[in-house]
Design an enzyme around this catalytic site. Sequence first.
Site: not given
Ligand code: EPZ
Length: 419
Positions: A22-23, A117, A122, A306, A400
């Site tokens: 999915k991701n 989620c 976020r 995840d 999802r």
């Molecule tokens: C992706 O989310 C995945 N979702 C998530 O999977 C997964 O948990 C996550 O990556 C981490 O591996 C999708 O791919 C659709 P991040 P994403 O940007 O891209 C902070 C699942 O269960 N951050 O890597 O949103 C953020 O708050 C889902 O399939 C900022 O502060 O995650 C977090 O603490 C849930 N500012 C960390 O970084 C930003 O601009 C990692 O977030 C971006 C992120």
Amino acid sequence: MRKIVVRGGAELTGEVAVGGSKNAALPILFAGIVTEETCVFYNLPRVSDVLRALEILHFLGARIAFEKSGEVSVDYAPVTPKTPPAALTSSIRGSVYLLGAMLARFGEAALAGAGGCDFGVRPIDQHLFGFGKLGATEERAEGVLRLRAEEGLCGARIRLAMPSVGASANLLIAASRAAGRTVIENAAAEPHIAALAAFLSAAGAHIEGVGTSTLTVIGVPRLHGARVTIIPDMIEAGTYLALGVACGGRVRVRGVCPAHLTALTDAFSEMGVGVEIGKDTIAVSAPEGYRGIDVETGPYPAFPTDLHPQMAALFCLGGRAGSKGSVTENVWESRFRYTEELRRMGARIDVEDRRAVFYPSALTSAKIKAPDLRGGAALLIAALSTRGIFEIDNAGAVARGYEHLESKLRGIGARVQIY
Ligand code: EPZ
């Protein structure tokens, strides 16, 4: 899907064919916009988040065809720079990739909301920081975020504050057609980022450093259509393996890339679980139970966030887990909502800041609710391994991310019904 009814306590044995990630699928589907041509996707998972992404693309004008053989073809030529309604985009996180893709193709992008989620805040500040470096301006009015780069995007050096998966993907998409060279430092190295880079490269992009924390992109004026097979879903695979560990038996996942799951298989070995790794298979068995261990999540190749809740469920299972275990969550600020539900089933859990300790507990039947996608998967693991009847509400959250959930579970002997 509203509800999953589980009759737990059966030993699960058999093989599960793992679907597409999915991701990986979400950024790739939106990245197709920058090709302006037809792209064909094989092994695209038919999970609700992916179907919603296709709905958004359809709204923008893309022509989508579900072929007989299972592949999906998307003609991106007719896409126009419209703003999809918030009701469409706010249910999936992946809609944030519209920003990079529309900006690269049209010099403008608008997003009325992105969902996903609920793990506390976020933010997308790192995405916006990167788009700013590439020359985009930003404004917000009436809940809509608008980005503009009337003169087109221009390559830049961007150092991310953390290796965000979403920001790395979004900037990779945008930079693929920006003028000149873009360097993304402290980029995510997750397999789904490599998969996105492989898709963009197949469409004519120039990307170096894939799989490392520094991605270099030499922008090209145009890309072209491409065909891509979506990589196996490592989190789906990991979830079924955790289920196998929880429920005795021997569960094998097929069609996986074992290297993506090294952190999990290493953790299982440390727990005393039998692990057999083949070319594209992993099998687990723990007939006598296993030990609890201390797990820390982190960006790839560390233990994936995840798979955190699924691992936590294993540590709670009295009669299976021989000792307490803990999870320290280093990626998300708040990913412990599922612990409330496990407590309803009788689990003893101490949560302090980003660390939770799980004690093997005698679990019992309870009415529980999936708080989010992976939290729901954890409840499913706990319920299937415990004698009794369980009702898990908000099953849609689990749908999802898990394709053909009911048939795959039944295929290994689980007694479940999904309504
Ligand atoms: C992706 O989310 C995945 N979702 C998530 O999977 C997964 O948990 C996550 O990556 C981490 O591996 C999708 O791919 C659709 P991040 P994403 O940007 O891209 C902070 C699942 O269960 N951050 O890597 O949103 C953020 O708050 C889902 O399939 C900022 O502060 O995650 C977090 O603490 C849930 N500012 C960390 O970084 C930003 O601009 C990692 O977030 C971006 C992120």
